[in-house]
Design an enzyme around this catalytic site. Sequence first.
Site, PDB file in Angstrom:
ATOM      1  N   LYS A 114       3.707  -9.268  -0.897  1.00  0.00           N
ATOM      2  CA  LYS A 114       3.809  -7.914  -1.433  1.00  0.00           C
ATOM      3  C   LYS A 114       4.473  -7.876  -2.810  1.00  0.00           C
ATOM      4  CE  LYS A 114       5.717  -4.757   1.154  1.00  0.00           C
ATOM      5  NZ  LYS A 114       5.068  -3.446   0.989  1.00  0.00           N
ATOM      6  N   CYS A 518      -9.168  -2.555  -0.880  1.00  0.00           N
ATOM      7  CA  CYS A 518      -8.491  -1.314  -1.228  1.00  0.00           C
ATOM      8  C   CYS A 518      -8.108  -0.571   0.042  1.00  0.00           C
ATOM      9  CB  CYS A 518      -9.420  -0.405  -2.025  1.00  0.00           C
ATOM     10  SG  CYS A 518      -9.993  -1.170  -3.531  1.00  0.00           S
ATOM     11  N   HIS A 696      -6.075 -14.003  12.806  1.00  0.00           N
ATOM     12  CA  HIS A 696      -6.705 -13.953  11.483  1.00  0.00           C
ATOM     13  C   HIS A 696      -7.665 -15.113  11.275  1.00  0.00           C
ATOM     14  CE1 HIS A 696      -2.902 -11.724  11.189  1.00  0.00           C
ATOM     15  NE2 HIS A 696      -3.646 -10.881  10.529  1.00  0.00           N
TER      16      HIS A 696
END
Length: 756
Positions: A114, A518, A696
Site C-alpha cells: 500500500k 480499479c 490467491h
Amino acid sequence: MTIIHNLGFPRIGAQRELKFGLEAFWRGEASAEQLNILSTWLREQHWQLQSTLDYVPVGDFSLYDQVLDMSFTLGHLPERVQGLPGSELDQYFRVARGRSAGDSTGVAAGEMTKWFDTNYHYIVPEFTAATQFKLNPQRLVQQLTQARAQGVNPKPVIIGPVTYLALGKAKDESNKLALLERLLPVYAQLLDTLAAEGVEWVQVDEPILVTELDADWQHALNTAYHQLKSCKVKILLASYFGPLLDNKYLAANLPVAGLHVDATHDAGDVQQLIGLLPAHKVLSLGVISGRNIWKTDLSATLDWLEPLAERLGERLWLAPSCSLLHVPVDLDSEEKLDPEVKNWLAFAKQKLHELHVLGQALNQGRASVQAALAANAAALEQRRTSPRVHRPEVQAAVAAITAALGQRQSPYAVRAQQQAAHLRLPAYPTTTIGSFPQTPDIRRARSDFKAGRIGTAEYQAAMQAEIARSVREQEALGLDVLVHGEAERNDMVEYFGEQLEGYAFSQFGWVQSYGSRCVKPPILFGDIARPQAMTVEWIAYAQSLTAKPMKGMLTGPVTILNWSFVRDDQPRATTCKQLALAIRQEVLDLEKAGVRVIQIDEAALREGLPLRKSQWHSYLDWAIESFRISANGVQDSTQIHTHMCYSEFNDIIAAIADMDADVITIETSRSDMELLDAFEHFHYPNEIGPGVYDIHSPNIPTQAHIVQLMQKAAQRIPAERLWVNPDCGLKTRQWGEVIPALQAMVAAAQELRAAA
Ligand code: GLN
Ligand code: ZN
C-alpha cells in the site's frame, strides 16, 4: 500573483481507457506501438484539462506504477530480470506482473504494498548491499518534450531519494540508508538533465515527511537536500497525506526553493510552519483534498488564504493536497447520480476548477468569481441542511451508545461451552471464509437482472440454485460449518451500501488500486439507516437446505467505512458507529431467523491505521468499539466469527483480541504460519482459524502440508481452540480448483482428529 499548480492527475482515463489498453496489450491483442499511442493521447487529454494551471505535472503518468517508473529512471531493476531478452517495456511488465506480453514462462513479480494510507499499491523496490543505480531519464525527457509541444508549462514530478529508499525493502541484511550515498549522484544527474532541458521547477515528493522519522531518517533528508542544493533547478519539495507536526522544523529548513504541504488537516500546523519558513521560500498549500470527492468550501478557504496571500505575496502557491490519483476523473460523465448528491461532489476535473476559482479570487478579488462562489456556497448549504444527510433518529441512536452495547452477556469461556453444546462440532472444525466461485452463470444472471432482462423471480431462482449447489458441494465435502456462498454479492461493500440509506453510487467513479485494477468506492453521504434486512432471506434459505450449521456472512462496519468514500462533515468514528448500528440490526435479525453462527468480516481493519503510530490508539479505540457494537448483541450460544486477510498482526494483536469474537480466521499460509509468532508472547484468548492454504494461487494444497501447518499452529494455540479453513474467500477460484483443495483440507482435519 498566486501560482496554481497540480501534483498529479489520475492516469487511468475517464472511461478506464488505460486499463483496457494495457489488458489488450498483455493478451497480445494490441502492439507496443498501440499502447504508446494510447498513453500519448491520455497524457494530452490530461494536460488539456489542466491547461489553466501555471504549472502542470509531467512524469505523473505511468503505465503501471510511479514507484516502478522511478526504479527504471534510476536504472534499478531486480536482479532476477536483469539480462532477460526484450525491450524496456518487456522488462517493465516483468517486474510489475511477473511476465511481459510475449513470455511463456514468468519470473516472480515485484512485491506490492500500500502507498501510505491510500488504497493504491506500488511495486516495492528491492535493495541489497550490491544495489547500483544508473540514470535512465528517457521517459521523463520524452514526456517533457510532449508537454512542451502542447504548450503547457511543465513541472516534472519525481519521488524523492529518501522516500524512495523508505519505500523499498532490503533483501539481505543490509541497511537501505547506506545506499543514499550511491543514490544521490544519480538524482543530481537527473536534476541537471532536467535543467539542461530548460526546466525551472521540479516537484520532488517526500511524503515520508508526514510520518514519524527517527534521527537516521531525518539525517538522511538533510544529507540529501544539502547535496542536491547545487543542482540547477528549483526544487519544490512535496509532502502530503497529513500534517507535518514534529517534522515542521526539519521540513521548513531543508535547503530547497519551495515546500508543498497538505493544508486540509490542520490549519494551526500550517500557521506554525509559516512562522518557521525562511523568507525566500515558496510555500505551496494543498487546500483542496485529493483524497475525497466533496466540494471544497471555497469561501471558508479564501477567508484564511486571503491574509496569507497578503503576507506571502508571490511566494504563495495553491494546489490540491496530493496527487489527484486517488479520486475519479470527471463528475460530468455521471448521468445516473442523484442530482442533489451530485451537486455536493467534485472529482479531479472539478477540483481543478475549484483551484482555478481560488487562484482567481486571490489574484483578482472575490468579485471576479462571484457566480462560482455563490454556486459553491449554495451547494454546501444544501448539503448542510439536507434531510437526506441528517436523520435525527440515527444521530440520537449514536449518542445513546453505551459500553454495554458492545458487551457480550458472558465471557468467552462460558459462551464456548454453550456454543459447543449447541453446535456439536468435532475437534479441528472445518469451514470456509464465505464466498464460493463467482461463475460466469452468476455474473450473467446479475447483469441480466440489473439491465432488466430478467425479473426478480427469475433472478432469485438463479441465486437460490447457486446457493443450493454450494450447500450440496459442502455437504459432499464433509465440511462442518457451511456458508451460503455469497453468489448474490457483487462486492462485499457495495452489496451492503446498495441496501443502506445514506449511500450513493457512481457509474465511472473508478480509482486505480494497482496496475490496471480499479475500485469504485461507494459514496457514503448521509446518516446510515437500514430500511430492511439485507441478507436474512438468502442465509435462511441456505440454512433450510441443511442440518449442519450455516454461517451468516456480513461485512463489518470498519471495512465498509474504509472501502467507501466517506463524508467529511463528521468524524469517521461517528460514521463508523452508524454503520455498526445498522450491522448490529442485521446480526440480530439473522439470529432471530435461526442462524447461530455469524461471521462479520473486517478485511480492511488494518488498512485504516493512521500513518503515525502515535495515532493508532485512537483509531483502534473506535474501530474495535464499532465492531463490538455490531457483533456483541447476540446470545451466548450464538457464535461470532470475524475474518481478516493479512498476517501482520503482532502490533495490533491486543486490539484484535479485544474484539472478543468467538472465532477469528486469518491469512497465514503464505507466511508459513509466521503470523503465529504473535502468539508466542500474547495469549490469544478465543478460537482461531489460521488459513491453511493460499486462495490467491491456483495450486492445490496437499493433505500432508495442511497437517504440518496445523501442527505448527497447535504448538502456539491449544488444539481445542483451532479451526481449519482456507485463508480467504474462494470467489476468484474455479470449482475445479476448490473441490480438490477442500478435499485435502477436510482429510487433513480428519487426520488431525484421529491423531489427537
Ligand atoms: N467473506 C468474504 C469472502 O469470502 C471475505 C472476503 C475478504 O476477506 N476480502 O469473499
Ligand atoms: Zn480475506
